[in-house]
Scaffold this active site. Structure first.
Site, mmCIF file in Angstrom:
data_model
loop_
_atom_site.group_PDB
_atom_site.id
_atom_site.type_symbol
_atom_site.label_atom_id
_atom_site.label_comp_id
_atom_site.label_asym_id
_atom_site.label_seq_id
_atom_site.Cartn_x
_atom_site.Cartn_y
_atom_site.Cartn_z
ATOM 1 N N THR A 226 1.547 -9.384 5.447
ATOM 2 C CA THR A 226 0.281 -9.855 5.983
ATOM 3 C C THR A 226 0.564 -10.900 7.064
ATOM 4 O OG1 THR A 226 0.181 -11.461 4.174
ATOM 5 C CG2 THR A 226 -0.993 -9.393 3.868
ATOM 6 N N ASP A 227 -0.478 -11.538 7.582
ATOM 7 C CA ASP A 227 -0.322 -12.547 8.615
ATOM 8 C C ASP A 227 0.508 -13.725 8.098
ATOM 9 O OD1 ASP A 227 -1.930 -10.947 10.167
ATOM 10 O OD2 ASP A 227 -3.770 -12.057 9.719
ATOM 11 N N ASP B 101 0.823 -1.220 0.000
ATOM 12 C CA ASP B 101 0.000 0.000 0.000
ATOM 13 C C ASP B 101 0.848 1.257 0.000
ATOM 14 O OD1 ASP B 101 0.686 0.700 2.765
ATOM 15 O OD2 ASP B 101 -0.722 -0.857 3.389
ATOM 16 N N ASP C 237 6.930 -5.681 6.264
ATOM 17 C CA ASP C 237 5.569 -5.142 6.383
ATOM 18 C C ASP C 237 4.647 -6.097 5.633
ATOM 19 O OD1 ASP C 237 3.225 -3.745 6.343
ATOM 20 O OD2 ASP C 237 4.018 -1.953 5.366
ATOM 21 N N ASP D 288 8.978 -11.872 -5.493
ATOM 22 C CA ASP D 288 9.041 -12.647 -4.259
ATOM 23 C C ASP D 288 10.100 -12.075 -3.320
ATOM 24 O OD1 ASP D 288 9.046 -14.559 -2.293
ATOM 25 O OD2 ASP D 288 9.810 -16.177 -3.550
ATOM 26 N N PRO E 109 0.973 -16.143 1.068
ATOM 27 C CA PRO E 109 2.213 -15.635 0.490
ATOM 28 C C PRO E 109 3.236 -15.171 1.522
ATOM 29 C CG PRO E 109 0.309 -14.730 -0.653
ATOM 30 C CD PRO E 109 -0.214 -15.436 0.555
#
Length: 283
Positions: free
Chosen positions: A161-162, A89, A159, A140, A166
């Site tokens: 995701t949980d 983001d 930074d 990646d 991925p």
């Protein structure tokens, strides 16, 4: 996730918790990696969710982005070269580039659609993407770190995701070994590490894996984050060399960051741990 009579709800069976916002869906797409949805909420502005989990909202994103960047940057003695793994983001990238001492900031995001949708729905987070010091790399992050030149990075910000899907490979000794190799002698890593209330076991496992990989010292910082489970979040810091951390809290430099939450007091407070967290990480 469920949308019931105009409410977006993220319900988590594992913790027996849920978070809801009154919302209207604006966009939905399935990328090769995940399902991304954009919502217009009644009180939190625009919301992005990934695989049914809240990621970023207009109203409270500054908490996460500021606290995942400035405390670490102002703990490193001279952060010139920064790499952000994830962060699609671009909010963390924006905060990193507020520091004039940073000479390069590379964002490594596996899913380009996260960034392109952020440019459309969260343009305020992307207003430094054209900074000449910034590089947007889509690929990646695990492989990127394997290929990184040894000793070339001062600060790595994970930074992500949980630790599922991925991002699963970003939590563990194998990845941390590649990070240590890529870091300079005074190098540091900071990684989002979930809720100190709901995920303390994960935090303990992360710190143990960081030390097993060879990091000499680890620390935890914590901060509010309303749209995430429990409303209380954390970042885990790892230092390649013990005692290399500093405290660069010049008043004029901090004022120039133009932050909403971060200042010298919140910097220091973020490292003040509750007794039960301190005991857990010590033992």
């Amino acid at each position: 996730m469920a949308l019931d009579r105009g409410w977006f709800t993220e319900a988590i069976d594992a913790t027996g918790t849920a978070f809801s916002l009154k919302a209207e869906k604006l966009h939905e797409e399935q990328t090769p990696y995940q399902k991304i949805e954009i919502w217009k909420t009644e009180t939190f502005g625009t919301l992005m969710t990934i695989d049914g989990c809240t990621m970023v909202s207009t109203r409270d994103n500054f908490l996460y982005h500021e606290m995942m960047s400035h405390p670490a940057l102002n703990t490193h003695p001279a952060p010139k070269n920064v790499v952000i793994v994830g962060g699609g983001d671009c909010g963390t990238l924006r905060e990193v580039l507020k520091h004039p001492e940073v000479q390069s900031a590379t964002q490594v995001e596996i899913d380009e659609r996260v960034t392109r949708l952020s440019e459309q729905y969260f343009p305020e987070l992307c207003d430094r993407n054209d900074d000449p010091r910034a590089t947007l790399f889509f690929g990646d992050g695990i492989q990127w770190m394997k290929d990184a030149k040894p000793g070339s990075i001062d600060l790595i910000i994970i930074d992500s995701t949980d630790p599922v899907g991925p991002a699963e490979g970003l939590f563990g000794k194998k990845f941390y070994l590649d990070c240590i190799r890529a870091l300079a002698d005074d190098g540091m890593l900071v990684q989002q590490s979930e809720s100190p209330l709901l995920h303390l076991d994960l935090i303990k496992e992360m710190h143990a894996a960081m030390r097993e990989a060879g990091f000499a010292e680890t620390r935890l910082l914590h901060f509010p984050q309303v749209i995430y489970p429990s409303g209380w979040w954390s970042g885990s810091l790892a230092f390649k060399r013990a005692g290399s951390g500093t405290e660069r809290l010049d008043a004029a430099a901090i004022a120039a960051l133009d932050t909403q939450f971060y200042n010298a007091d919140t910097h220091r407070a973020a490292f003040a741990l509750p007794t039960y967290v301190r005991r857990a990480l010590a033992g």
